[in-house]
Design an enzyme around this catalytic site. Structure first.
Site, mmCIF file in Angstrom:
data_model
loop_
_atom_site.group_PDB
_atom_site.id
_atom_site.type_symbol
_atom_site.label_atom_id
_atom_site.label_comp_id
_atom_site.label_asym_id
_atom_site.label_seq_id
_atom_site.Cartn_x
_atom_site.Cartn_y
_atom_site.Cartn_z
ATOM 1 C CD GLU A 24 12.806 -0.708 -4.355
ATOM 2 O OE1 GLU A 24 13.876 -0.737 -3.745
ATOM 3 O OE2 GLU A 24 11.875 0.046 -4.049
ATOM 4 C CB CYS A 36 8.079 -9.012 -0.348
ATOM 5 S SG CYS A 36 7.047 -7.565 -0.391
ATOM 6 C CB CYS A 47 0.400 2.610 -4.787
ATOM 7 S SG CYS A 47 -1.103 1.968 -4.024
ATOM 8 C CB CYS A 93 -1.522 5.098 2.410
ATOM 9 S SG CYS A 93 -2.748 3.905 1.866
ATOM 10 C CB CYS A 98 2.522 4.382 1.943
ATOM 11 S SG CYS A 98 3.210 3.189 0.779
ATOM 12 C CB CYS A 157 8.074 -5.915 1.073
ATOM 13 S SG CYS A 157 6.975 -6.871 2.078
HETATM 14 N N1 SAH Z 1 -0.925 -1.931 -0.892
HETATM 15 C C1 SAH Z 1 -1.039 -3.059 -0.068
HETATM 16 C C2 SAH Z 1 0.202 -3.907 -0.119
HETATM 17 C C3 SAH Z 1 1.453 -3.198 0.337
HETATM 18 S S1 SAH Z 1 1.871 -3.835 1.881
HETATM 19 C C4 SAH Z 1 -1.376 -2.644 1.347
HETATM 20 O O1 SAH Z 1 -1.307 -1.459 1.635
HETATM 21 O O2 SAH Z 1 -1.748 -3.506 2.125
HETATM 22 C C5 SAH Z 1 2.643 -2.518 2.559
HETATM 23 C C6 SAH Z 1 2.469 -2.559 4.070
HETATM 24 O O3 SAH Z 1 3.414 -1.678 4.650
HETATM 25 C C7 SAH Z 1 1.096 -2.086 4.489
HETATM 26 O O4 SAH Z 1 0.605 -2.864 5.533
HETATM 27 C C8 SAH Z 1 1.352 -0.670 4.942
HETATM 28 O O5 SAH Z 1 0.397 -0.301 5.890
HETATM 29 C C9 SAH Z 1 2.772 -0.742 5.479
HETATM 30 N N2 SAH Z 1 3.494 0.521 5.401
HETATM 31 C C10 SAH Z 1 3.462 1.433 4.410
HETATM 32 N N3 SAH Z 1 4.216 2.506 4.718
HETATM 33 C C11 SAH Z 1 4.756 2.260 5.932
HETATM 34 C C12 SAH Z 1 5.649 3.009 6.800
HETATM 35 N N4 SAH Z 1 6.114 4.195 6.443
HETATM 36 N N5 SAH Z 1 5.990 2.427 7.962
HETATM 37 C C13 SAH Z 1 5.532 1.209 8.306
HETATM 38 N N6 SAH Z 1 4.705 0.463 7.537
HETATM 39 C C14 SAH Z 1 4.306 0.990 6.367
HETATM 40 FE FE1 SF4 Z 2 -0.546 1.776 -1.788
HETATM 41 FE FE2 SF4 Z 2 1.212 2.194 0.145
HETATM 42 FE FE3 SF4 Z 2 -1.377 2.495 0.638
HETATM 43 FE FE4 SF4 Z 2 -0.402 0.039 0.242
HETATM 44 S S1 SF4 Z 2 0.115 1.387 1.938
HETATM 45 S S2 SF4 Z 2 -2.257 0.928 -0.653
HETATM 46 S S3 SF4 Z 2 1.195 0.487 -1.271
HETATM 47 S S4 SF4 Z 2 -0.172 3.715 -0.791
#
Ligand code: SAH
Ligand code: SF4
Length: 354
Positions: A98, A111, A118, A122, A125, A340
């Site tokens: 996406e 984005c 991934c 996390c 996420c 994103c």
């Molecule tokens: N993997 C990289 C790039 C992805 S950016 C990273 O983690 O930085 C994705 C962003 O969205 C990150 O800052 C992450 O902390 C945030 N994110 C992920 N899941 C989320 C959620 N459920 N609610 C709000 N922000 C979220």
């Molecule tokens: Fe991967 Fe989501 Fe963690 Fe970013 S926030 S590193 S996309 S698992």
């Protein structure tokens, strides 16, 4: 019999790299690279069969059509949501990614995804829930920008590596994609308009620092004020703890008045207390940062809770008290992280097509 020459991929090369390939392979000069670049990037025509009416060089033209791959993958789903346009691209092996086009006042931000899934796991996420499939190639990353510009007609000025995947886990391809996207003869996205977001892969941050690209923007998803909480929600913290992360951020080259963007997903009853703000301020003190607070967007089967609006505002006020430059990111609407940060969330259904 001679082996056929190995193919080469257009969307993986800068102008000078293409020129070099044409010289080494066919003994041809920059004239041809110029024609191909103009046709594809200025005229938006990825079918170079037409411009290759280099009538003087029919043999070369045939060779080029045989060897040069200009691969773009089809967009199969489009979803418009709160002003954002999300599009799904089907990759050659059947996997999907996406990308999100975010309208800004005078331009668009794109984005892009860097991986299918991934590895980082996390806990908050959505992308992590799907596990990891593979890295995207350079052409698959660059192709997202080409599609946004020429498929959707979006005047993209900024590119943020905040889609699916951990960009620094796919370091080489991400860096080459930034080079190709930044080529002035091509799509011309200067590095000051590019942001790479990482969950904190210190090895990758140090390699990026060694490139000495001070214009490039770095964002770090910190999401916690201390190691105890961070390790609970971000497994990567067990490998790269916060002190080491801060050392790497201190060493990162920065432009004048530049700052590192710190992303902080605010989760109710987890990282949202006054004492957390004090710890965060203490941790960030040696760095030049801008903090983005993102209210947690709930996902399926999650035990985490979204903070209430008033608690988000209170958290931000506390950061201001600590003299930290802070912005709130909205969970809805025309906000990059709203678009994103949580890719992979909703299966896109047919009735949402435009
Ligand atoms: N993997 C990289 C790039 C992805 S950016 C990273 O983690 O930085 C994705 C962003 O969205 C990150 O800052 C992450 O902390 C945030 N994110 C992920 N899941 C989320 C959620 N459920 N609610 C709000 N922000 C979220
Ligand atoms: Fe991967 Fe989501 Fe963690 Fe970013 S926030 S590193 S996309 S698992």
């Amino acid at each position: 019999m001679k082996n056929p020459p190995t193919p080469f991929k257009f969307f993986e090369l800068t102008f000078s790299e293409l020129t070099l390939e044409l010289k080494n392979r066919y003994g041809k000069g920059a004239y041809y690279a110029t024609t191909i670049f103009r046709e594809i990037y200025v005229n938006g025509n990825p079918d170079v069969g037409k411009p290759l009416e280099f009538s003087r060089s029919k043999t070369f033209c045939r060779q080029l059509l045989r060897d040069l791959e200009i691969n773009l993958n089809p967009v199969t789903e489009i979803k418009k949501e709160n002003g954002l346009t999300k599009f799904v691209t089907n990759l050659r092996d059947g996997l999907k990614i996406e990308s999100v086009i975010v309208p800004m006042a005078t331009h668009y931000t794109l984005c892009v995804s860097t991986q299918v899934g991934c590895k980082m796991g996390c806990r908050f996420c959505e992308t992590a829930r799907h596990g990891f499939f593979r890295n995207l190639s350079v052409e698959e990353i660059v192709g997202q920008l080409y599609t946004a510009k020429f498929g959707f007609g979006a005047r993209v000025r900024n590119v943020v590596f905040m889609g699916m995947g951990e960009p620094l886990d796919n370091y080489d391809n991400v860096v080459q994609a930034i080079r190709v996207m930044g080529d002035q003869r091509g799509m011309d996205i200067p590095r000051r308009y590019v942001s790479v977001s990482t969950s904190g892969r210190i090895d990758g941050i140090r390699k990026l620092a060694a490139l000495n690209w001070p214009q490039l923007n770095l964002a770090v998803s910190l999401n916690a004020p201390n190691d105890q909480i961070r390790s609970k929600i971000m497994p990567i913290n067990n490998i790269y703890p916060m002190v080491k992360l801060r050392e790497a951020l201190r060493d990162f080259p920065m432009k004048k008045n530049g700052a590192i963007y710190i992303e902080y997903v605010l989760i109710k009853n987890l990282n949202d207390r006054r004492e957390h703000v004090a710890q965060l301020a203490d941790y960030l003190k040696p760095l030049k940062v801008k903090v983005n607070v993102i209210p947690y967007n709930p996902h399926t089967d999650s035990s985490f809770e979204t903070p209430e609006e008033k608690d988000v505002s209170r958290f931000i006020d506390w950061l201001v008290e600590e003299k930290i430059f802070v912005r709130k990111r909205s969970t809805k609407g025309q906000d990059i992280l709203a678009g994103c940060g949580q890719l992979g969330k909703n299966p896109l259904s047919k009735d949402q097509f435009v």
